[in-house]
Write an enzyme that holds these catalytic residues in place. Structure first.
Site, PDB file in Angstrom:
ATOM      1  N   GLY A 168      45.946  36.352  29.462  1.00 60.21           N
ATOM      2  CA  GLY A 168      45.031  35.600  30.312  1.00 60.21           C
ATOM      3  C   GLY A 168      45.253  36.000  31.733  1.00 60.21           C
ATOM      4  N   LYS A 169      44.588  35.296  32.635  1.00 60.74           N
ATOM      5  CA  LYS A 169      44.639  35.812  33.989  1.00 60.74           C
ATOM      6  C   LYS A 169      46.012  35.667  34.625  1.00 60.74           C
ATOM      7  CE  LYS A 169      42.631  32.216  36.779  1.00 60.74           C
ATOM      8  NZ  LYS A 169      43.380  31.614  37.755  1.00 60.74           N
TER       9      LYS A 169
END
Ligand code: GLU
Length: 296
Positions: free
Chosen positions: A231-232
């Site tokens: 994910g980020k």
């Protein structure tokens, strides 16, 4: 002519960051499952949390989907356009006694390990400056996932009364997703296995609101060597347009699908058509996570 398919699927990204390889897998699986069934594939932007939204993420997500050959049906829907609907439902649930205001502080709840102890359940608190929680029943919700098999959760013992609107007014994902999936006529939900344990809460909400229950398919989540979701926050480079074909092929392999050597020279939409024709959910790994380092 054969009858049009009744299948309606969707991809529902949150614009807190760019699309990354993990979200590509969810987009791809939902797209292929819908198209292979001759169904529609809708796009919904889950932009309910402005403070966590990354500026420019919405348009970057749309551009990435286009560059990777995905074509959605109809206009994209934004959850931020539907706040009134969510708030009306919350008010109705509260009036009917299914939901209640809670002004417990985070500090007060620290000792309870995430399971709300029901402190405000019968207190009749004012909704001003309070979160709204849904009263969960003392029962187990189960469903049969098309890939993960049977999944059950006892809502009162494992989840507790959960928040449907935060104290700062933000609407919770669980409520919005159920209302929107029903409103958009979604028959099939295909998404990452990180949402497997949200599904029983969604089944309960569907039951409470008299909404139909869609079918579910949760694909394995790609995780980093440290066990974190891709994910980020954990090194997830945006999907480069120039990498579309190789990354689509990599995502297909992660989903256990067959690919062909020749496809490495194909355009993204050619890869998608080929993959639609060969989509086989029996080949999807029946596990919740896959380590990124083990992908080919
Ligand atoms: N918006 C959610 C996410 O990006 C997905 C919601 C869903 O597919 O139900 O993780």
């Amino acid at each position: 002519m054969s009858a049009p398919s009744s299948y309606i699927g969707r991809f529902a990204p949150t614009p807190s960051g760019y699309l990354h390889f993990g979200s590509l897998i969810a987009a791809l699986a939902s797209y292929l499952d819908a198209r292979a069934a001759g169904g529609r594939w809708l796009l919904r932007m889950e932009d309910l949390d402005p403070p966590r939204e990354m500026p420019g993420a919405q348009s970057a997500i749309l551009r990435a989907l286009e560059a990777y050959g995905f074509q959605w049906d109809g206009e994209m829907v934004r959850q931020s356009d539907r706040l009134e609907v969510y708030n009306e439902v919350i008010e109705k649930l509260r009036q009917d006694g299914h939901a209640y205001a809670c002004n417990c502080s985070r500090k007060q709840l620290q000792a309870f390990a995430g399971l709300y102890p029901g402190l405000c359940r019968e207190a009749g608190r004012d909704t001003q400056d309070a979160a709204i929680r849904l009263r969960v029943p003392d029962r187990t919700y189960s469903f049969n996932d098309r890939v993960q098999g049977q999944y059950s959760q006892d809502l009162s013992r494992e989840v507790g009364d959960f928040v449907i609107r935060r104290r700062d007014g933000l609407i919770a994902y669980q409520l919005a997703v159920v209302l929107d999936d029903a409103w958009q006529g979604i028959t099939d939900i295909v998404r990452g296995a990180d949402l497997l344990d949200s599904t029983p809460r969604q089944l309960f909400l569907q039951e409470l609101l008299g909404l139909p229950r869609p079918r579910y398919l949760h694909v394995p989540l790609i995780i980093q060597p440290d066990g974190h979701k891709l994910g980020k926050r954990y090194r997830s480079p945006p999907l480069e347009p120039a990498q579309a074909t190789p990354l689509l092929l990599r995502a297909l392999r992660a989903l256990g699908q067959t690919t062909l050597g020749e496809l490495s020279d194909a355009l993204p939409d050619e890869v998608l058509s080929w993959a639609t024709a060969h989509w086989d959910i029996e080949r999807i790994p029946r596990c919740r996570t896959l380590a990124e380092s083990q992908l080919r």
